[in-house]
Design a protein around this motif. Structure first.
Motif, short mmCIF file in Angstrom:
data_model
loop_
_atom_site.label_atom_id
_atom_site.label_comp_id
_atom_site.label_asym_id
_atom_site.label_seq_id
_atom_site.Cartn_x
_atom_site.Cartn_y
_atom_site.Cartn_z
N ALA A 242 0.86 -1.18 0.00
CA ALA A 242 0.00 0.00 0.00
C ALA A 242 0.89 1.23 0.00
CB ALA A 242 -0.92 -0.01 1.22
N THR B 294 0.68 5.17 0.04
CA THR B 294 -0.31 6.19 0.32
C THR B 294 0.22 7.56 -0.01
OG1 THR B 294 -1.21 4.86 2.09
CG2 THR B 294 -1.81 7.17 2.09
N THR C 40 -1.17 11.43 0.58
CA THR C 40 -2.18 12.36 1.04
C THR C 40 -1.82 13.71 0.50
OG1 THR C 40 -2.44 11.06 3.03
CG2 THR C 40 -3.34 13.29 3.07
N SER D 202 -7.00 12.51 -0.63
CA SER D 202 -6.09 11.43 -0.28
C SER D 202 -6.05 10.50 -1.48
CB SER D 202 -6.60 10.69 0.95
OG SER D 202 -5.84 9.54 1.19
N ARG E 105 -4.16 7.08 -3.14
CA ARG E 105 -3.44 5.89 -2.67
C ARG E 105 -3.20 4.94 -3.83
NH1 ARG E 105 -6.33 1.85 1.50
NH2 ARG E 105 -4.85 0.18 1.25
N ILE F 91 -2.10 1.01 -4.63
CA ILE F 91 -2.00 -0.31 -4.01
C ILE F 91 -1.50 -1.30 -5.05
CG2 ILE F 91 -3.26 -2.14 -2.82
CD1 ILE F 91 -5.39 0.16 -2.22
N GLU G 51 -6.76 4.89 -5.60
CA GLU G 51 -7.95 5.40 -4.94
C GLU G 51 -7.75 6.88 -4.67
OE1 GLU G 51 -8.21 3.05 -1.40
OE2 GLU G 51 -9.04 1.31 -2.47
N THR H 33 -15.02 8.24 -2.85
CA THR H 33 -13.81 7.71 -3.46
C THR H 33 -14.04 7.42 -4.93
OG1 THR H 33 -13.05 6.71 -1.40
CG2 THR H 33 -12.13 5.80 -3.43
N LYS I 243 4.67 8.57 -0.48
CA LYS I 243 3.66 9.58 -0.16
C LYS I 243 4.06 10.91 -0.77
CE LYS I 243 2.46 7.53 4.26
NZ LYS I 243 2.35 7.75 5.70
#
Length: 170
Positions: free
Chosen positions: A6, A8, A10, A25, A27, A29, A38, A114, A160
């Motif tokens: 994952a 991420t 943000t 946010s 993300r 995966i 997402e 989302t 990130k």
């Protein structure tokens, strides 16, 4: 794509089509057989229209979208598929095999909503081309366009990227 990582991100701020306030946010995966992105609103301030772009150019892993079996990627390929938030999408991306960027046009992105999609992302510069880890996505970016303004944030080695929250109260 044998392991799930994952990653991420943000990021991104606007309010009432102004970049002054809001949060998204996003993300990534890693998955098998396809990878997933997402994009979720974390504030009440994100009215549209707006465009979110995932840009893999500049990534440490020299990442590309691998959507056809006969194209630029390796082994498994997966086409773009919108998996949630379809009612918010005004313009789905046109993704070609080997592309490094895709853009999604959204009517708005209400808090907690989302927009998610799957496709295959390959690393063309590393030893394990079919998987992408956090360090390999470093340097890729997410770009938000709204009301003629553009904001972006780059992924770091921690997978990130953060655009400073400017204080939208939600």
């Amino acid at each position: 794509m044998l392991f799930k990582h994952a990653l991420t991100l943000t990021a991104l701020s606007i309010c009432s089509a102004s970049f002054a306030q809001a949060d998204i946010s996003a993300r990534f995966i890693e998955g098998a057989p396809n990878d997933r992105f997402e994009i979720t609103s974390t504030s009440d301030c994100l009215s549209g229209p707006l465009t979110v772009t995932i840009n893999l150019d500049g990534s440490a892993g020299v990442l590309i979208f691998d959507i056809t079996a006969s194209g630029a990627g390796v082994e498994v390929s997966q086409p773009f598929e919108l998996t949630s938030g379809g009612s918010l999408v005004e313009q789905a991306p046109s993704v070609m095999d080997g592309d490094k960027a895709l853009s999604i046009g959204l009517s708005a992105l209400p808090k907690g909503q989302t927009v998610a999609f799957t496709l295959d992302v390959d690393d063309t510069g590393g030893a394990r081309e079919i998987t992408v880890n956090g360090g390999e996505i470093a340097g890729a970016s997410v770009v938000l366009m709204a009301d003629g303004e553009r904001r972006s944030a780059k992924f770091g080695v921690n997978a990130k990227a953060v655009l400073a929250n400017s204080g939208c109260s939600s």
